[in-house]
Design a protein around this motif. Structure first.
Motif, PDB file in Angstrom:
ATOM      1  N   SER A   1     -17.378 -10.838  38.642  1.00  0.00           N
ATOM      2  CA  SER A   1     -17.471  -9.708  37.714  1.00  0.00           C
ATOM      3  C   SER A   1     -17.256 -10.158  36.271  1.00  0.00           C
ATOM      4  N   THR A   2     -16.489 -11.232  36.083  1.00  0.00           N
ATOM      5  CA  THR A   2     -16.275 -11.761  34.736  1.00  0.00           C
ATOM      6  C   THR A   2     -17.586 -12.291  34.169  1.00  0.00           C
ATOM      7  N   ILE A   3     -18.360 -12.981  34.994  1.00  0.00           N
ATOM      8  CA  ILE A   3     -19.661 -13.471  34.548  1.00  0.00           C
ATOM      9  C   ILE A   3     -20.593 -12.311  34.247  1.00  0.00           C
ATOM     10  N   SER A   4     -20.548 -11.276  35.087  1.00  0.00           N
ATOM     11  CA  SER A   4     -21.395 -10.106  34.878  1.00  0.00           C
ATOM     12  C   SER A   4     -21.077  -9.433  33.542  1.00  0.00           C
ATOM     13  N   ARG A   5     -19.775  -9.319  33.233  1.00  0.00           N
ATOM     14  CA  ARG A   5     -19.384  -8.730  31.948  1.00  0.00           C
ATOM     15  C   ARG A   5     -19.781  -9.641  30.787  1.00  0.00           C
ATOM     16  N   THR A   6     -19.670 -10.930  30.987  1.00  0.00           N
ATOM     17  CA  THR A   6     -19.941 -11.877  29.911  1.00  0.00           C
ATOM     18  C   THR A   6     -21.399 -11.845  29.483  1.00  0.00           C
ATOM     19  N   VAL A   7     -22.318 -11.730  30.444  1.00  0.00           N
ATOM     20  CA  VAL A   7     -23.740 -11.795  30.107  1.00  0.00           C
ATOM     21  C   VAL A   7     -24.321 -10.438  29.747  1.00  0.00           C
ATOM     22  N   ARG A   8     -23.546  -9.369  29.897  1.00  0.00           N
ATOM     23  CA  ARG A   8     -24.055  -8.033  29.592  1.00  0.00           C
ATOM     24  C   ARG A   8     -24.408  -7.915  28.113  1.00  0.00           C
TER      25      ARG A   8
ATOM     26  N   HIS B   1      -2.436  -3.451  28.955  1.00  0.00           N
ATOM     27  CA  HIS B   1      -3.350  -2.942  27.933  1.00  0.00           C
ATOM     28  C   HIS B   1      -4.129  -4.080  27.290  1.00  0.00           C
ATOM     29  N   GLN B   2      -3.485  -5.223  27.093  1.00  0.00           N
ATOM     30  CA  GLN B   2      -4.161  -6.363  26.489  1.00  0.00           C
ATOM     31  C   GLN B   2      -5.258  -6.902  27.402  1.00  0.00           C
ATOM     32  N   GLN B   3      -4.994  -6.938  28.705  1.00  0.00           N
ATOM     33  CA  GLN B   3      -6.014  -7.402  29.643  1.00  0.00           C
ATOM     34  C   GLN B   3      -7.199  -6.442  29.697  1.00  0.00           C
ATOM     35  N   LEU B   4      -6.909  -5.140  29.664  1.00  0.00           N
ATOM     36  CA  LEU B   4      -7.978  -4.147  29.665  1.00  0.00           C
ATOM     37  C   LEU B   4      -8.827  -4.260  28.402  1.00  0.00           C
ATOM     38  N   GLN B   5      -8.155  -4.483  27.282  1.00  0.00           N
ATOM     39  CA  GLN B   5      -8.896  -4.653  26.036  1.00  0.00           C
ATOM     40  C   GLN B   5      -9.766  -5.903  26.085  1.00  0.00           C
ATOM     41  N   GLY B   6      -9.236  -6.963  26.691  1.00  0.00           N
ATOM     42  CA  GLY B   6     -10.012  -8.193  26.825  1.00  0.00           C
ATOM     43  C   GLY B   6     -11.262  -7.995  27.656  1.00  0.00           C
ATOM     44  N   LEU B   7     -11.144  -7.234  28.765  1.00  0.00           N
ATOM     45  CA  LEU B   7     -12.310  -6.945  29.599  1.00  0.00           C
ATOM     46  C   LEU B   7     -13.319  -6.068  28.856  1.00  0.00           C
ATOM     47  N   GLU B   8     -12.797  -5.148  28.079  1.00  0.00           N
ATOM     48  CA  GLU B   8     -13.672  -4.249  27.321  1.00  0.00           C
ATOM     49  C   GLU B   8     -14.459  -5.023  26.272  1.00  0.00           C
ATOM     50  N   LEU B   9     -13.783  -5.912  25.549  1.00  0.00           N
ATOM     51  CA  LEU B   9     -14.458  -6.692  24.516  1.00  0.00           C
ATOM     52  C   LEU B   9     -15.419  -7.714  25.107  1.00  0.00           C
ATOM     53  N   LEU B  10     -15.098  -8.210  26.299  1.00  0.00           N
ATOM     54  CA  LEU B  10     -15.929  -9.233  26.923  1.00  0.00           C
ATOM     55  C   LEU B  10     -17.342  -8.728  27.195  1.00  0.00           C
ATOM     56  N   GLN B  11     -17.462  -7.470  27.586  1.00  0.00           N
ATOM     57  CA  GLN B  11     -18.782  -6.942  27.924  1.00  0.00           C
ATOM     58  C   GLN B  11     -19.498  -6.312  26.735  1.00  0.00           C
TER      59      GLN B  11
END
Length: 457
Positions: free
Chosen positions: A357-364, A14-24
């Motif tokens: 995909s991490t870069i894609s989420r970061t720049v969104r 859940h923490q990793q999913l939240q991190g991905l959600e906040l990243l984008q």
């Protein structure tokens, strides 16, 4: 026989999913997310004091004294308070965004009250008004509208005639040509302007005055006068009733500053909502003997810690990505768009040792502010548009900038063709084909050579 297979599968916590959600999330989205959690989690205390550091206690007391004085002495303030009370009356809201907003359908309907038409015909006119698009055009065939409404076609055609006789002039048309024709007939114009909008509108848009004059057997001066009249008409008569679009304010996530001749990225973390752990509930968590209370608060405290960790990870990733981007594009921040280098998300991901995909989420939905202006982070990622003989590569964005600069500086009486643009770009060290020049020109919404030519008549 049943065969058992053993497989390994990675599951995100859940923490990793939240991190991905906040990243984008953009800064505004993150701010709203934090404020929403604060409504559900008593452990979260919003801390907005960061934006109020300039105001000390003496300043606050002074401000309160000033407000008290204004309340007692400012007649204008009392006048505005009376206006606030008047706003409770819905009739004072007519034509404003706060109440009975004016619309094209309402405007048309009120005009029908002054006409001696049957209720059946009036209803058909109101129906047609409701079928108009935002520009005031009727794009659907009248036969289809009659079938959908359940009325005879002759009655619906009569209703359309009534509608076209109402204000604003030009509504109910099926094309721009007919819209302008209706407006000219409304003012009693039956000269060259009417003939031009009926049959030569495309030639007029291209500035082909000589061809129009020859076709209508009139002088070019008469064509110019007709063109001046046509420009006074309204091509979208219904647009005046459009609700204004909400203004979207861009809040840059990254600032680019220059230090010792190098450009550095700075993440603006202070722009989002700050928060802290509520001291009362933290003390209750540590000292409560109630197991249910302790379990509830422990879960909420865990959410706070995970939120802090996810935000810290988001800002760290954004900082690393932004700095890698800035390092790659030093020439852009120094010289401008023409110096933008080709750069892909894959190359930055490899440099930072993360997934693409991490870069894609970061720049969104993230924006960068520098001395050239404010740009979305995605603007800086593009493939190679051209490679010169010396090995220098140009990005697509840089090539577009060069095309735009060349066209802006051209002789308007003798504009450059796509082939000439390609040849000049090759001389500048950015060789691309004529077809690519045409593609970039169209993406920039720049018309072709003949449409850009300004003739001296």
């Amino acid at each position: 026989m049943v065969e058992l297979l053993q497989q390994q599968a990675q599951q995100l916590t859940h923490q990793q999913l939240q991190g991905l959600e906040l990243l984008q999330m953009s800064t505004q989205e993150l701010d709203e997310y934090i404020r929403g959690l604060a409504q559900e989690n008593p452990m979260i205390d919003l801390d907005d004091t960061a934006s109020q550091k300039e105001c000390n206690e003496d300043c606050s007391n002074s401000m309160l004294d000033r407000l008290k004085w204004l309340e007692d002495n400012d007649w204008q303030n009392r006048f505005y308070q009376r206006i606030d009370q008047d706003e409770l009356d819905p009739l004072t809201q007519v034509g404003t965004s706060g109440g009975l907003e004016e619309t094209l359908v309402r405007f048309v309907s009120r005009q029908l009250f002054r006409r001696d038409t049957s209720q059946e015909l009036t209803d058909c006119v109101c129906y047609l008004a409701a079928c108009l698009d935002q520009s005031g055009y009727l794009s659907c065939p009248i036969e289809d509208l009659a079938a959908a409404y359940g009325a005879p076609v002759p009655l619906m055609q009569e209703a359309l005639t009534v509608l076209r006789g109402l204000e604003p002039a030009g509504i109910g048309a099926v094309s721009l040509s007919q819209c302008l024709e209706l407006q000219l007939k409304r003012i009693g114009c039956d000269g060259p302007a009417l003939a031009i909008v009926q049959a030569h509108l495309e030639s007029l848009s291209r500035g082909q005055f000589h061809a129009i004059a020859k076709a209508l057997s009139i002088s070019q001066e008469a064509v110019r006068q007709a063109a001046a009249l046509i420009r006074e008409l309204e091509p979208r008569p219904g647009a005046v009733f459009d609700s204004p679009s909400p203004i979207r304010y861009i809040q840059p996530d990254v600032l680019v500053v220059e230090e010792n001749g190098r450009f550095l990225a700075q993440v603006r973390s202070h722009e989002r909502a700050g928060f802290r752990v509520n001291p009362y509930y933290l003390n209750l968590l540590e000292h409560s003997d109630d197991s249910e209370v302790h379990t509830y608060l422990a879960e909420k405290f865990r959410q706070v810690k995970e939120l802090r960790s996810a935000i810290a990870q988001r800002e760290s990733t954004l900082q690393r990505c932004a700095q890698a981007l800035v390092e790659q594009q030093q020439d852009f921040f120094r010289l401008g768009a023409a110096a933008l280098r080709p750069m892909t998300m894959r190359s930055i991901a490899a440099q930072l040792e993360v997934h693409e995909s991490t870069i894609s989420r970061t720049v969104r939905e993230k924006f960068l502010q520098c001395k050239q202006g404010v740009f979305p982070l995605r603007y800086f990622f593009s493939s190679v548009a051209a490679s010169s003989a010396g090995g220098t590569e140009s990005s697509g964005a840089a090539a577009r900038a060069v095309v735009q600069e060349l066209i802006a500086a051209e002789d308007k009486a003798h504009p450059l063709s796509d082939q000439q643009l390609a040849e000049r770009m090759a001389q500048m060290g950015c060789p691309i084909s004529r077809r690519t020049v045409a593609k970039y020109r169209e993406e920039l919404h720049i018309p072709n050579t003949s449409s850009r030519r300004i003739r001296n008549l």
